[in-house]
Design a protein around this motif. Structure first.
Motif, PDB file in Angstrom:
ATOM      1  N   VAL A   5       0.806  -1.217   0.000  1.00  0.00           N
ATOM      2  CA  VAL A   5       0.000   0.000   0.000  1.00  0.00           C
ATOM      3  C   VAL A   5       0.843   1.272   0.000  1.00  0.00           C
ATOM      4  N   ALA A   6       2.162   1.129  -0.020  1.00  0.00           N
ATOM      5  CA  ALA A   6       3.031   2.304  -0.130  1.00  0.00           C
ATOM      6  C   ALA A   6       2.967   2.924  -1.523  1.00  0.00           C
ATOM      7  N   HIS A   7       2.401   2.206  -2.466  1.00  0.00           N
ATOM      8  CA  HIS A   7       2.130   2.741  -3.803  1.00  0.00           C
ATOM      9  C   HIS A   7       0.744   2.276  -4.229  1.00  0.00           C
ATOM     10  N   GLU A   8       0.149   3.009  -5.140  1.00  0.00           N
ATOM     11  CA  GLU A   8      -1.115   2.600  -5.738  1.00  0.00           C
ATOM     12  C   GLU A   8      -0.958   2.609  -7.244  1.00  0.00           C
ATOM     13  N   TRP A   9      -1.476   1.578  -7.883  1.00  0.00           N
ATOM     14  CA  TRP A   9      -1.300   1.399  -9.322  1.00  0.00           C
ATOM     15  C   TRP A   9      -2.650   1.229  -9.997  1.00  0.00           C
ATOM     16  N   ALA A  10      -2.702   1.640 -11.252  1.00  0.00           N
ATOM     17  CA  ALA A  10      -3.940   1.466 -12.010  1.00  0.00           C
ATOM     18  C   ALA A  10      -3.640   1.375 -13.491  1.00  0.00           C
ATOM     19  N   THR A  11      -4.529   0.705 -14.194  1.00  0.00           N
ATOM     20  CA  THR A  11      -4.584   0.834 -15.640  1.00  0.00           C
ATOM     21  C   THR A  11      -5.569   1.950 -15.956  1.00  0.00           C
ATOM     22  N   VAL A  12      -5.284   2.679 -17.007  1.00  0.00           N
ATOM     23  CA  VAL A  12      -6.140   3.797 -17.414  1.00  0.00           C
ATOM     24  C   VAL A  12      -7.066   3.302 -18.520  1.00  0.00           C
ATOM     25  N   VAL A  13      -8.354   3.291 -18.228  1.00  0.00           N
ATOM     26  CA  VAL A  13      -9.344   2.803 -19.185  1.00  0.00           C
ATOM     27  C   VAL A  13      -9.825   3.926 -20.092  1.00  0.00           C
ATOM     28  N   TRP A  14     -10.046   5.104 -19.504  1.00  0.00           N
ATOM     29  CA  TRP A  14     -10.458   6.281 -20.268  1.00  0.00           C
ATOM     30  C   TRP A  14      -9.784   7.512 -19.672  1.00  0.00           C
ATOM     31  N   PRO A  15      -9.284   8.407 -20.526  1.00  0.00           N
ATOM     32  CA  PRO A  15      -9.184   8.287 -21.980  1.00  0.00           C
ATOM     33  C   PRO A  15      -8.147   7.239 -22.365  1.00  0.00           C
ATOM     34  N   PRO A  16      -8.136   6.810 -23.613  1.00  0.00           N
ATOM     35  CA  PRO A  16      -7.165   5.788 -24.015  1.00  0.00           C
ATOM     36  C   PRO A  16      -5.754   6.202 -23.608  1.00  0.00           C
ATOM     37  N   PRO A  17      -5.027   5.324 -22.935  1.00  0.00           N
ATOM     38  CA  PRO A  17      -3.701   5.710 -22.435  1.00  0.00           C
ATOM     39  C   PRO A  17      -2.721   6.015 -23.564  1.00  0.00           C
TER      40      PRO A  17
END
Length: 260
Positions: free
Chosen positions: A235-247
């Motif tokens: 939890v020292a970092h948070e990560w995500a894929t970007v769905v919108w807008p297209p990365p």
């Protein structure tokens, strides 16, 4: 820039493990609004032998834990919406009905950024997957209808490289490794799919304080209440894929509002 951040999850404690660091970092900004949508009360969660809960009381207990957790983080939600749907059975609810429930909240709040689960549900949990799919559909529908806000949609994920390091730490602690092919086990996504990395090390104590308020589920989150500290590097970092807008290939965002 700041704005409204809406997090839509399936169970109390999903939020604590995903976006507490981001919320803590923006907590004192005047323009920041935090909306949290909980699809269920978590009433079907596991009850360990030494915990004073019954099947009838667990949902109420977990609601209180959620509220206490955000107080510990230092930033309670501006709106906490409980949909009251059946824990463990979200995949049985007609998809259109779930989309409508989520869309109603998003339409009333018009958040700049919305975050939920992706197709892997992080742990393969069917509730996570159902909620994530509903949020994706609600977001797309509202944008098509011209709803304001809705500038970014994120899926919380765990990078494969971080997942591998976590597996090594678990083995060093004589804890069983996760099996990413098994239900309810953590899993990673390829690092090159990550479009957002938020450094939460300056607020990790507050994130952990929030997680530790989920007393009823500490054994689920970490294997046992005594092992909860193993979550700190995660939890020292948070990560995500970007769905919108297209990365944009090669662009790594460092904050949920970057470029909004």
């Amino acid at each position: 820039m700041t704005g409204t951040f809406a997090v839509v999850v399936a169970h109390p404690d999903d939020d604590a493990l995903t976006w507490a660091g981001t919320v803590a970092k923006h907590a004192r900004e005047d323009g920041f609004r935090f909306v949290l949508v909980q699809a269920t009360d978590g009433e079907a969660g596991h009850i360990r032998d030494d915990f004073p809960a019954t099947r009838e009381s667990l949902g109420v207990i977990r609601r209180h834990e959620c509220v206490a957790a955000w107080r510990a983080v230092g930033r309670p939600p501006d709106r906490l919406e409980w949909l009251g749907l059946p824990d463990g059975r979200l995949a049985e609810i007609p998809h259109a009905d779930l989309v409508d429930r989520v869309a109603a909240v998003l339409a009333s709040e018009t958040p700049e950024v919305v975050a939920t689960f992706g197709p892997d549900g992080v742990t393969g949990h069917p509730d996570h997957i159902a909620v994530g799919a509903a949020v994706d559909a609600a977001f797309a529908r509202l944008r098509a209808d011209g709803c304001p806000g809705l500038r970014r949609l994120l899926h919380h994920v765990l990078p494969q490289s971080e997942f591998d390091r976590w597996q090594q730490r678990r083995r060093a602690l004589d804890l069983p490794p996760f099996d990413p092919t098994s239900l309810y086990h953590w899993r990673g996504v390829p690092d090159d799919e990550i479009g957002l990395t938020v450094d939460c090390r300056t607020v990790v104590d507050r994130v952990m304080a929030g997680i530790e308020q989920h007393h009823s589920q500490l054994h689920v989150l970490a294997g046992s209440p005594a092992d909860i500290g193993q979550l700190r590097p995660i939890v020292a970092h948070e990560w995500a894929t970007v769905v919108w807008p297209p990365p944009v290939p090669g662009v790594m965002l460092c904050d949920i509002f970057d470029g909004c």
